[in-house]
Write a protein that holds these residues in place. Sequence first.
Motif: not given
Length: 291
Positions: A178-203
Amino acid sequence: MSADAKPTTCYGGSYVDRFQLYLEQSGEHGAILQYVHHSLAEEFKRIGALKGSLDVLGVGSGGGELDVQMLSLWQSTFPGGPIATDIVEGSSELTNNFKALVAKTSSLDNIEFSWHIMSSEEYEKQVKAKRDIKKFDFIHMIQMIYYVNNLGQTIKFHQSLLKRNGRLMIIVEAADSGWDILWKTYHEELCVGGITEYRASREVVACLESQGLKYEEHSLPHSFDITECFNPSSVTGDCLLSFMTGKEHFSESFSPEIRAGMLDLLRSKCSTERDGRVFFNSDLKCILVHD
């Protein structure tokens, strides 16, 4: 998992309260500890075999709840042997919580702690500036890989700190969780603070393979109830959503359209429903990197 400040101090102030609420509601630490006790005991015995002492490094250890449990497991599998532990944590508030926890855990009296209140990047610079580099039997990075600036460099550096027969343990959100789907779907809105690039196990796995490192990957199934997130008047629900999106106030941080889209995504693609309750898919992966 998420943050709304700079990586070196992302767990501070009101964020600590939201983080603690998340831990209480999600039971994430319990899922990780269940894996540690059931799957890592033999690994710890193997690492500690024929060694007179152990050196452990925790990176992004937070308030130390997991570290204390793992150190207790180390003690039971390595009775009588001295254990030195280095802790790297960017939040002074959480480091103080960790120290307080150690102070009231009498079984840890014989463990020597060295505290480094800094980011993993700052620690890397500090270590590289020294001629005598300390190495470790076991290094763990639990739910912190999201905050580093350069994933490949961070993994390469910490893997280089392993002693012979040592292990680097990375615990991270699973790909397609769920985290992976949420943060990658809304990357522009969410990756603007402490996390600038979301990574899950695949990365993480792709990074390890690109560096030719040996590793083992283990699944940690986990889910938690987010039904309250769909109740507009629920304080708990709003706090959970704030943590999950890395914002101080979810209800005030996005447009009505974005909020509605996120809630629909959380219900339809990030969760499953059972008996009228909504359970968020928070599966984890434990990746053990070899020396």
